[in-house]
Each structure stands twice: as structure tokens, then as C-alpha cells.
Scaffold this active site. Structure first.
Site, mmCIF file in Angstrom:
data_model
loop_
_atom_site.group_PDB
_atom_site.id
_atom_site.type_symbol
_atom_site.label_atom_id
_atom_site.label_comp_id
_atom_site.label_asym_id
_atom_site.label_seq_id
_atom_site.Cartn_x
_atom_site.Cartn_y
_atom_site.Cartn_z
ATOM 1 N N HIS A 57 4.449 30.904 -8.719
ATOM 2 C CA HIS A 57 5.521 30.951 -7.832
ATOM 3 C C HIS A 57 5.601 29.553 -7.093
ATOM 4 O O HIS A 57 5.023 29.592 -6.207
ATOM 5 C CB HIS A 57 5.711 32.223 -6.871
ATOM 6 C CG HIS A 57 6.752 32.174 -6.117
ATOM 7 N ND1 HIS A 57 7.360 33.479 -5.396
ATOM 8 C CD2 HIS A 57 7.796 31.124 -5.715
ATOM 9 C CE1 HIS A 57 8.432 33.179 -4.717
ATOM 10 N NE2 HIS A 57 8.869 31.951 -4.894
ATOM 11 N N HIS A 59 7.936 25.655 -6.027
ATOM 12 C CA HIS A 59 9.080 24.960 -6.286
ATOM 13 C C HIS A 59 8.854 23.618 -5.927
ATOM 14 O O HIS A 59 8.416 23.059 -4.967
ATOM 15 C CB HIS A 59 9.972 25.534 -4.709
ATOM 16 C CG HIS A 59 10.444 26.983 -4.732
ATOM 17 N ND1 HIS A 59 11.478 27.326 -5.400
ATOM 18 C CD2 HIS A 59 9.680 28.037 -4.287
ATOM 19 C CE1 HIS A 59 11.622 28.769 -5.096
ATOM 20 N NE2 HIS A 59 10.460 29.018 -4.565
ATOM 21 N N ASN A 91 15.749 27.092 -8.452
ATOM 22 C CA ASN A 91 16.502 26.465 -7.536
ATOM 23 C C ASN A 91 16.447 24.944 -7.235
ATOM 24 O O ASN A 91 16.340 24.805 -6.166
ATOM 25 C CB ASN A 91 16.513 27.559 -6.365
ATOM 26 C CG ASN A 91 15.172 27.737 -5.747
ATOM 27 O OD1 ASN A 91 14.324 27.699 -6.474
ATOM 28 N ND2 ASN A 91 15.107 28.142 -4.574
ATOM 29 N N LYS A 143 14.765 34.481 -12.662
ATOM 30 C CA LYS A 143 14.856 34.739 -11.162
ATOM 31 C C LYS A 143 15.987 34.924 -10.516
ATOM 32 O O LYS A 143 16.949 34.501 -10.829
ATOM 33 C CB LYS A 143 14.140 33.395 -10.504
ATOM 34 C CG LYS A 143 13.943 33.333 -9.059
ATOM 35 C CD LYS A 143 13.162 34.330 -8.389
ATOM 36 C CE LYS A 143 12.814 34.329 -6.932
ATOM 37 N NZ LYS A 143 12.449 33.047 -6.279
ATOM 38 N N HIS A 174 13.635 37.719 -5.662
ATOM 39 C CA HIS A 174 13.610 37.525 -3.941
ATOM 40 C C HIS A 174 14.540 38.725 -3.435
ATOM 41 O O HIS A 174 15.451 38.575 -3.446
ATOM 42 C CB HIS A 174 14.209 35.964 -3.756
ATOM 43 C CG HIS A 174 14.278 35.764 -2.135
ATOM 44 N ND1 HIS A 174 13.668 34.569 -1.899
ATOM 45 C CD2 HIS A 174 14.241 36.666 -1.154
ATOM 46 C CE1 HIS A 174 13.954 34.708 -0.573
ATOM 47 N NE2 HIS A 174 14.042 35.775 -0.283
ATOM 48 N N ASP A 272 4.524 30.270 -3.377
ATOM 49 C CA ASP A 272 5.693 30.051 -2.969
ATOM 50 C C ASP A 272 5.583 28.657 -2.429
ATOM 51 O O ASP A 272 6.502 28.511 -1.106
ATOM 52 C CB ASP A 272 6.127 31.224 -2.095
ATOM 53 C CG ASP A 272 7.663 30.902 -1.872
ATOM 54 O OD1 ASP A 272 8.495 30.380 -2.517
ATOM 55 O OD2 ASP A 272 8.386 31.846 -0.659
ATOM 56 N N HIS A 276 8.892 20.741 2.360
ATOM 57 C CA HIS A 276 9.761 19.917 2.928
ATOM 58 C C HIS A 276 8.966 18.840 3.801
ATOM 59 O O HIS A 276 7.999 19.184 4.177
ATOM 60 C CB HIS A 276 10.769 20.758 3.975
ATOM 61 C CG HIS A 276 11.596 21.733 3.094
ATOM 62 N ND1 HIS A 276 12.735 21.608 2.526
ATOM 63 C CD2 HIS A 276 11.410 23.126 3.328
ATOM 64 C CE1 HIS A 276 13.124 22.968 2.062
ATOM 65 N NE2 HIS A 276 12.385 23.768 2.560
ATOM 66 N N GLY A 288 10.783 27.202 4.238
ATOM 67 C CA GLY A 288 9.767 26.786 3.331
ATOM 68 C C GLY A 288 8.735 26.080 3.679
ATOM 69 O O GLY A 288 8.724 25.218 4.592
#
Length: 407
Positions: A57, A59, A91, A143, A174, A272, A276, A288
Site C-alpha cells: 500500500h 502512493h 489515485n 481499489k 478504503h 500507506d 506531502h 497523508g
């Protein structure tokens, strides 16, 4: 490649691990290296060697948000953390919700990663069930977002949800609080395998356990931040930084998650990793946090205090993710499997320092946390991709990461 003087979980004595043509050829007590003198010999120095970590998981923000992270920088941070395979979420910009977008994303990422990788496909509020049917063996899962998160991918139409579940071989969802119950009911009706991402509440664990006891094919994931952080960690200085979806919960929820790991209710650890920049986090509410490079070293703290052992750690951080998502030849330190390894120094309990951060985010919620051990080498299919050298410097080797295959 030969790794000698390696401590492994299933042997009382140090072993040698021989990797040939990217696969583990042999694991035994052999110490005669004369016949391997033309090969690369790595001395593990009696440190533990475990199967490379699989992070199901992440991003990586690529494409579309690459000022925060990209496949190159994020995979470099993964290698630093002993992670040899990661699965990236859909995403991004554009969302990975059409077969065309998936093909384009795969093409864009080829050759950029330090470690192996795969992709999750995304469910769309406009109903992309036909695309899901077309890509079943090309992505780890579908997802689906039942709660709002980064990106415009929330799906609220129950009829569309049913169609997306029916079209998928496995749905990663989610779902927070009551939405966990909703996801479980849809999966039960449609007969779809369900993977619950980032569980954070004791009540969610209870729902997962009941679903497992009923015979459902359902799995649960926990994140390092929901295991090691809670509302007591939030103060005036970090209140903007420690925001994520799901949010941090109470200490009692940490305890429920650890209990669920020990009794087998929780199946995997997914970071996860959702970076940022520090400036973005401090300017306005942004959900996040980065975490990919420290997940293993944090989890080793719980090996040190005997909450879990190394066997369970490798099961929830490597083996189970490979089995759940059908990733070929990964997740186990075993002959015939990919030569994906992490060498860890359990005696190194140094502090995590901000100046050592690899991710583009350039910060971590775990600064000044003590490690439970340090990753000193990451090996991908018999190639060194990261090592921590004698001068206490991080050294990386690029060009080896490839997309994984599913069975």
C-alpha cells in the site's frame, strides 16, 4: 551471488545463500567458497537475513504529483527500508481507472524504480466494471474508496459498488468505521475477496474477526502510524503534520491492533506511504504522511521487546502480501524464489534523523524514534540496490526494478 555467514529464522546455525539467475538456488551450511570464487560474495557478518519486505500500500504520486514524490525517489526510499516490492495506489493524476491509463502508467514507470513494483487499479464512480474485467491479471486489486481521501475517487452509489465488486478478483477498500461493515456485506453478497486497508479502530478489528470466523475470504492491513502513534502524540507543534486518513486513534486502538497481529486477525503491514512536502503540510490541512523507509526498522522494535518474533514479522511484512495478491516468486526466503533479501543489524538502535531522509517529502513523523535494528543491505533478485557502508553512508544502485507478475 553468495551471502555467507547469514543468520536466518529457520536455522540454528549460520548459512550460505546462493543466488543464481535472480533466484535463490540453495540455502545450506556450506562454507566452501572456492568453487564460487568468480562470484560476488557478500559477508552478512552473522546478521539476520530475511525475505525482502513487500509493501502492499503506497502512493508514489507518479504521475501528476511528482513534486511530492515519484517512482524513482519513492522506490529509493523503499530500498533504504529493506522493501524489495511495493504496490502503488491508483489515485494519481490521472486516476488509474481505465485500461488505457493503466497501460500508460506502466509505460511511464518502466526503468524508474530501484525495486520491483506493481499497481492497484481504481474503481470509478462512473462504473468502470468493464475495464476491471479487462485488467484482472495486470493489477494487484481494484481499489475502492468508501470514504473521502486524496483524489476524487469516492463511490457512494450502491448499485455501481456491487458491479465493481462483482467484476473484481480482489477489492482493496478504503473503509473507515461503519463503512468497514458496508464493504464486508457487499463482498459477502458478491463473493469477492476483500482486503481492508489501514484498519485503525478496535471496532473494525472486531468486524474483521467476525467476518473471518464466518468463512469469508477477507484480509486486514495495519499501518505503522496506527501501530506506533495515537492521539497522545499530537501537540501544538505537530498537529498539522500528524493528519492522515484514517486519522490517528486512541491508545486502546493501538493495543487492539497489536493483539490482532499476534492472533492472526491482521494479515499485513502496509505503510500507506502518502508523502506531502513539509511546506504543504504546514500551510493547510493536508492528509497523508511519508513512512516507507522506516516501517521495517520500527517493526523490529516490537521484535526487540518480544511483542512479536521475526517469523511473524516476515509473515505479515512479506509472505502474506505475496499470497494475498498472488505475486509470483516473492515473499519467502526459499529455494526457487526470487533472490529478494534484506540484511538487518539488530544491534543498531540508532535514532532516525531528519538529515538522512530519502523521500522527497524530506520529513518523517518518526524523527528521534529509536530503531529496533537497521537495514544494512537490500538485495533485489541477486542485485545489491542499497547498502549502508562502513562510513555510515547510504549507497544506492539503480536500474534493477521491474514490474511483478501475478498468478
Amino acid at each position: 551471488m553468495i551471502i555467507k555467514n547469514a543468520k536466518i529464522i529457520n536455522s540454528q546455525k549460520p548459512v550460505s545463500i546462493i543466488i543464481e539467475n535472480e533466484k535463490i538456488k540453495k540455502i545450506d551450511l556450506e562454507n566452501d567458497f572456492e568453487k564460487y570464487k568468480d562470484n560476488e560474495i557478500i559477508d552478512a557478518n552473522y546478521n539476520y537475513v530475511i525475505a525482502g519486505i513487500i509493501d502492499p500500500h503506497t502512493h508514489m504520486r507518479d504521475p501528476g504529483l511528482t513534486h511530492k514524490e515519484d517512482f524513482n525517489s519513492g522506490s529509493k526510499a523503499a530500498a533504504r527500508g529493506g522493501i524489495t516490492t511495493f504496490l502503488d495506489m491508483p489515485n494519481t493524476i490521472p486516476n488509474t481507472i481505465t485500461k488505457e491509463n493503466l497501460i500508460q502508467k506502466k509505460s511511464m514507470m518502466a526503468g524508474k524504480s530501484y525495486v520491483d513494483y506493481g499497481f492497484h487499479f481504481g474503481g470509478s464512480k462512473t462504473d468502470n466494471s468493464e475495464d476491471i474485467k479487462l485488467i484482472k491479471n495486470e493489477a494487484a486489486s481494484t481499489k475502492i474508496f468508501l470514504n473521502a481521501s486524496t483524489g476524487n475517487m469516492l463511490i457512494e452509489d450502491d448499485k455501481i459498488l456491487e458491479k465493481l465488486f462483482e467484476a473484481s478478483k480482489i477489492v482493496s477498500v478504503h473503509a473507515e468505521d461503519k463503512m468497514v461493515d458496508k464493504a464486508t456485506k457487499i463482498a459477502k453478497r458478491t463473493g469477492t475477496t476483500l482486503y481492508l486497508c489501514h484498519l485503525s479502530l478496535a471496532s473494525e478489528i472486531d468486524l474483521l474477526k467476525r467476518a473471518k470466523d464466518s468463512g469469508m475470504k477477507i484480509y486486514g492491513e495495519a499501518t505503522p502510524h496506527h501501530l506506533f502513534l495515537n492521539t497522545e502524540n499530537i501537540n501544538e507543534k505537530n498537529k498539522m503534520l500528524l493528519r492522515m486518513k484514517p486519522e490517528l486513534k486512541e491508545k486502546i486502538d493501538n493495543e487492539a491492533l497489536w493483539k490482532a497481529i499476534k492472533d492472526g486477525t491482521i494479515d499485513t503491514i502496509g505503510t500507506d506511504h502518502a508523502p506531502h512536502l513539509l511546506k504543504e503540510k504546514l500551510e493547510k490541512l493536508t492528509f497523508g504522511i511519508p513512512s516507507i523507509e522506516h516501517s521495517l526498522e520500527l517493526m523490529l522494535k516490537k521484535v526487540k521487546d518480544s511483542t512479536i518474533d521475526l517469523k511473524l514479522l516476515t509473515k505479515i511484512m512479506s509472505e502474506n502480501s505475496a499470497k494475498i495478491f498472488g505475486i509470483k516468486n516473492k515473499g519467502i526466503l526459499k529455494e526457487g524464489y526470487d533472490g529478494d533479501l534484506a540484511i538487518i543489524d539488530l544491534n543498531n538502535e540508532s535514532e532516525i534523523r531528519e538529515e538522512d531522509i530519502i523521500t522527497k517529502a524530506a520529513w518523517s513523523p518518526y524523527i528521534k524514534f529509536k530503531r529496533g535494528g537497521r537495514v544494512i543491505m537490500t538485495i533485489l533478485r541477486g542485485n545489491i540496490v542499497y547498502k549502508y557502508d562502513l562510513n555510515n553512508e547510504d549507497i544506492f544502485y539503480s536500474g534493477f526494478g521491474k514490474e511483478v507478475f501475478y498468478y
